[in-house]
Write a protein that holds these residues in place. Sequence first.
Motif, PDB file in Angstrom:
ATOM      1  N   ARG A 166       0.826  -1.216   0.000  1.00 49.33           N
ATOM      2  CA  ARG A 166       0.000   0.000   0.000  1.00 49.33           C
ATOM      3  C   ARG A 166       0.854   1.257   0.000  1.00 49.33           C
ATOM      4  O   ARG A 166       0.570   2.221  -0.716  1.00 49.33           O
ATOM      5  N   ASN A 167       1.910   1.258   0.812  1.00 47.87           N
ATOM      6  CA  ASN A 167       2.778   2.426   0.845  1.00 47.87           C
ATOM      7  C   ASN A 167       3.571   2.581  -0.445  1.00 47.87           C
ATOM      8  O   ASN A 167       3.842   3.702  -0.889  1.00 47.87           O
ATOM      9  N   LYS A 211       1.218   4.122  -2.807  1.00 44.55           N
ATOM     10  CA  LYS A 211       0.985   5.527  -2.440  1.00 44.55           C
ATOM     11  C   LYS A 211       2.158   6.401  -2.873  1.00 44.55           C
ATOM     12  O   LYS A 211       1.972   7.478  -3.443  1.00 44.55           O
ATOM     13  N   ASP A 259      -2.245   4.922   5.498  1.00 36.28           N
ATOM     14  CA  ASP A 259      -2.115   5.852   4.378  1.00 36.28           C
ATOM     15  C   ASP A 259      -1.933   7.295   4.819  1.00 36.28           C
ATOM     16  O   ASP A 259      -0.972   7.967   4.432  1.00 36.28           O
TER      17      ASP A 259
END
Length: 572
Positions: free
Chosen positions: A340-341, A344, A370
Amino acid sequence: MMETTIKRLPYGNSNFNSIMTENYAYVDKTRFIGLLENEANKNQFFIRPRKFGKSLFYSMLYHYYDLNKADDFEKLFGNLYIGKHPTPKRNSYAVMPFNFSGLDTSGKEEFKDSLTANIRESVRLFMNYYRAYFHEADVLIRKIDEAKHSSEILQMAYGAAQSAGIKIFVLVDEYDHFANDLIAMGKYMSEDVYKTMVAANGLVRNFYETLKTGTSTVIDRIFITGISPVMLNDLTSGFNIADNLTFEWQYNEMMGFTQAEVNALMVETGVNPDWINVDMSLYYNGYLFHKYGESRVYNPSMILYFFKQILREERPPKNIIDENLKTDYGRIRNLVRNERNREKLLKIVKDNGIESDIVQQFSIDRMYDDEYFVSLLVYMGLLTIDKFEKGSLRLKIPNYSIQTLCWEYIAQMTVSTNEDVVIDLSEQKASLRELAYEGNPYPYIEYVSHNIFNRLSNRDLIRFDEKYIKIMLFNGLFQSNLYVPVSEAEVEDGYMDIFLHRSPLLPDIRYEWLWEVKYLKKEDAGQLKAVQEKSVEQLKRYRSSIRFEHRTDVKFASILFIGKDRYEIIEI
């Protein structure tokens, strides 16, 4: 006519006394002393990114408030703003400084021993420095050496100060240094050690609780600095007395250099403007810490590094971006270990920013979420405030130095996830020389197509778009050092996908380039003609820009990729 005295450049020097007495230039930030002193809350917390002047500001406060330095006030401050506008509290405190850099974070016991030793030595030095005010100072120092707990050590100093009738100003620099080291150790190790030492009745929390206790008797002021708020949430119940001034508009320029300050520093240190071969604002400026801040500021370390090279070599600098940046921001690797990072960060770099609020305090176990991850990038100096409009805050990458760093991370991250990608640097370099000196884009595009695009998996292609292609293209461009690749550079009628500005270190490069990047999935190849026409139309529009008027050294090309194994190049 009086001859101007050239001052020494204060690169790497954070000792205020040394700067003021050894002919160093000093960017005067003393006007902020009065603002801080007039704050209703005398316990203050302030964060800035690494190498932003925090330690020098800390040293300046120490010398201003130290009661032992009253006789040196004119020598140290007479020519500065605060020397002409002194505050009521000048030279009125016994200053107790702490610096928590360099603690041993290799394990719980090692950290515990290291922190206790650091506190003991700081208080010991405090007692010795102000020994003239303390009755039986040697006895007190001996007891401090024998004490086992930091709270006991601090309480001894409080008692001595109370008996002497003096007030204490506590300064804490690098309050979170150990927490950032723990982050670098990885998620699970860091959380284990961190929670033991900070949460509940941990050693760190106990230290701040004891500081809080001291404010009811002899501690009159506290000023704490660091680079992230990652500990604030965990310290709240133990140390809930400080105001966080980090994003208050009055303090936007308290650390970092404004353009006017940079210009004055050049004159003061004798930097020859004829040797400046880059747009300094593009490379080093751009930081804004409040949406209504008066000025954007430079990262001091970046600009001082640049000036140092000019003064030492007496010619344009060889290195535009300080290699130490990569070390300082290396912690980001641990923050993007989860998917996820990574996604992002990829989105932020592709879009050169993101819409997000800035969280002002959070715990270590939330920094992988997030919203908290984006905020941590702000505190680390990888993002800054762009603008506030329509009720939304937009963050952006502050300057080209940080943008380069981010693109390199993304490129390495992308390539490292594909085990089949082999980077042949000799072939890559040859193709880029062909681009720069012969004006031929085909070898480099063929190299990227064959070595990277052709080897992408079908899974990779699902999320593929033009901006993803730019990452692949930028990888080699950054490595070559032939060009300064700029993403989404603005012209009168739009934003250029990629502009390749010749490196200021290689003025003999014959051609700069403007690339418009397009991508079509293989099943959409029937739209190729329409995409070609649109791309050519965009290039012609950019070509008519005032920026490129009468330029014969700039080439314009559309790079069209169809699927992963076909491409077309259209030049105008």
